[in-house]
Design a protein around this motif. Structure first.
Motif, PDB file in Angstrom:
ATOM      1  N   VAL A   7       6.012 -15.658 -19.091  1.00 64.79           N
ATOM      2  CA  VAL A   7       7.439 -15.418 -18.882  1.00 64.79           C
ATOM      3  C   VAL A   7       7.636 -13.948 -18.557  1.00 64.79           C
ATOM      4  O   VAL A   7       7.437 -13.082 -19.403  1.00 64.79           O
ATOM      5  CB  VAL A   7       8.276 -15.799 -20.124  1.00 64.79           C
ATOM      6  CG1 VAL A   7       9.756 -15.513 -19.872  1.00 64.79           C
ATOM      7  CG2 VAL A   7       8.065 -17.266 -20.477  1.00 64.79           C
ATOM      8  N   THR A   8       8.005 -13.652 -17.317  1.00 64.38           N
ATOM      9  CA  THR A   8       8.315 -12.277 -16.947  1.00 64.38           C
ATOM     10  C   THR A   8       9.720 -11.966 -17.448  1.00 64.38           C
ATOM     11  O   THR A   8      10.569 -12.843 -17.541  1.00 64.38           O
ATOM     12  CB  THR A   8       8.241 -12.058 -15.424  1.00 64.38           C
ATOM     13  OG1 THR A   8       9.239 -12.852 -14.789  1.00 64.38           O
ATOM     14  CG2 THR A   8       6.881 -12.416 -14.873  1.00 64.38           C
ATOM     15  N   LYS A  16      13.954 -13.720 -22.605  1.00 65.99           N
ATOM     16  CA  LYS A  16      13.717 -13.968 -24.030  1.00 65.99           C
ATOM     17  C   LYS A  16      14.187 -15.364 -24.405  1.00 65.99           C
ATOM     18  O   LYS A  16      13.513 -16.076 -25.156  1.00 65.99           O
ATOM     19  CB  LYS A  16      14.433 -12.916 -24.877  1.00 65.99           C
ATOM     20  CG  LYS A  16      14.169 -13.079 -26.352  1.00 65.99           C
ATOM     21  CD  LYS A  16      14.778 -11.950 -27.156  1.00 65.99           C
ATOM     22  CE  LYS A  16      14.434 -12.094 -28.633  1.00 65.99           C
ATOM     23  NZ  LYS A  16      14.941 -10.949 -29.401  1.00 65.99           N
ATOM     24  N   ALA A  17      15.336 -15.765 -23.886  1.00 64.19           N
ATOM     25  CA  ALA A  17      15.853 -17.104 -24.168  1.00 64.19           C
ATOM     26  C   ALA A  17      14.878 -18.174 -23.678  1.00 64.19           C
ATOM     27  O   ALA A  17      14.616 -19.157 -24.377  1.00 64.19           O
ATOM     28  CB  ALA A  17      17.230 -17.290 -23.525  1.00 64.19           C
ATOM     29  N   ALA A  18      14.327 -17.973 -22.486  1.00 64.55           N
ATOM     30  CA  ALA A  18      13.356 -18.929 -21.952  1.00 64.55           C
ATOM     31  C   ALA A  18      12.100 -18.964 -22.815  1.00 64.55           C
ATOM     32  O   ALA A  18      11.563 -20.033 -23.113  1.00 64.55           O
ATOM     33  CB  ALA A  18      13.003 -18.573 -20.510  1.00 64.55           C
ATOM     34  N   THR A  31       4.502 -13.056 -22.864  1.00 64.66           N
ATOM     35  CA  THR A  31       5.616 -12.339 -22.241  1.00 64.66           C
ATOM     36  C   THR A  31       5.088 -11.137 -21.467  1.00 64.66           C
ATOM     37  O   THR A  31       4.128 -10.490 -21.866  1.00 64.66           O
ATOM     38  CB  THR A  31       6.639 -11.865 -23.288  1.00 64.66           C
ATOM     39  OG1 THR A  31       5.997 -11.045 -24.256  1.00 64.66           O
ATOM     40  CG2 THR A  31       7.316 -13.045 -23.968  1.00 64.66           C
ATOM     41  N   LEU A  32       5.727 -10.885 -20.350  1.00 69.74           N
ATOM     42  CA  LEU A  32       5.387  -9.760 -19.482  1.00 69.74           C
ATOM     43  C   LEU A  32       6.683  -9.016 -19.198  1.00 69.74           C
ATOM     44  O   LEU A  32       7.661  -9.629 -18.773  1.00 69.74           O
ATOM     45  CB  LEU A  32       4.773 -10.297 -18.197  1.00 69.74           C
ATOM     46  CG  LEU A  32       4.287  -9.277 -17.194  1.00 69.74           C
ATOM     47  CD1 LEU A  32       3.012  -9.770 -16.550  1.00 69.74           C
ATOM     48  CD2 LEU A  32       5.323  -8.995 -16.147  1.00 69.74           C
ATOM     49  N   ILE A  69      11.543 -14.419 -14.614  1.00 66.95           N
ATOM     50  CA  ILE A  69      12.922 -14.028 -14.873  1.00 66.95           C
ATOM     51  C   ILE A  69      12.937 -12.509 -14.965  1.00 66.95           C
ATOM     52  O   ILE A  69      12.721 -11.936 -16.022  1.00 66.95           O
ATOM     53  CB  ILE A  69      13.435 -14.669 -16.169  1.00 66.95           C
ATOM     54  CG1 ILE A  69      13.278 -16.187 -16.093  1.00 66.95           C
ATOM     55  CG2 ILE A  69      14.885 -14.275 -16.427  1.00 66.95           C
ATOM     56  CD1 ILE A  69      13.477 -16.905 -17.385  1.00 66.95           C
ATOM     57  N   THR A  70      13.139 -11.887 -13.837  1.00 64.70           N
ATOM     58  CA  THR A  70      13.102 -10.438 -13.800  1.00 64.70           C
ATOM     59  C   THR A  70      13.986  -9.954 -12.668  1.00 64.70           C
ATOM     60  O   THR A  70      14.297 -10.706 -11.755  1.00 64.70           O
ATOM     61  CB  THR A  70      11.649  -9.939 -13.627  1.00 64.70           C
ATOM     62  OG1 THR A  70      11.621  -8.532 -13.745  1.00 64.70           O
ATOM     63  CG2 THR A  70      11.061 -10.363 -12.314  1.00 64.70           C
TER      64      THR A  70
END
Length: 84
Positions: A7-8, A16-18, A31-32, A69-70
């Motif tokens: 998860v980017t 964060k929600a994802a 996480t990235l 997601i970024t």
């Protein structure tokens, strides 16, 4: 069989929600983010970023899923694009 997702933008906001939702569903999340607290602290605009990201991917840790997601829009640019 365990599942893994990358998860980017996974430290805050929608990322964060994802990440939290995927974890709640039993998915191992990597996480990235550029922010401290990410599993991989990486600036995706850095030419060295692919090598940092590739290491855990080649170690057999996944991912089977990617939540990208970024945002790369500078804050000053996003203000100009915001609706009035």
């Amino acid at each position: 069989m365990s599942r893994t997702a990358l998860v980017t933008g996974g430290v805050s906001g929608l990322g964060k929600a994802a990440a939290l939702r995927l974890e709640a569903d039993g998915v191992k999340v990597i996480t990235l983010d550029v922010a401290d607290g990410a599993d991989l602290v990486v600036d995706v605009t850095d030419p060295a970023a692919p090598a940092v990201i590739e290491t855990p991917m080649n170690a057999g840790t996944g991912p089977e899923a990617l939540a990208h997601i970024t945002s790369l829009i500078p804050a000053s640019e996003s203000r100009r694009r915001s609706p009035s």
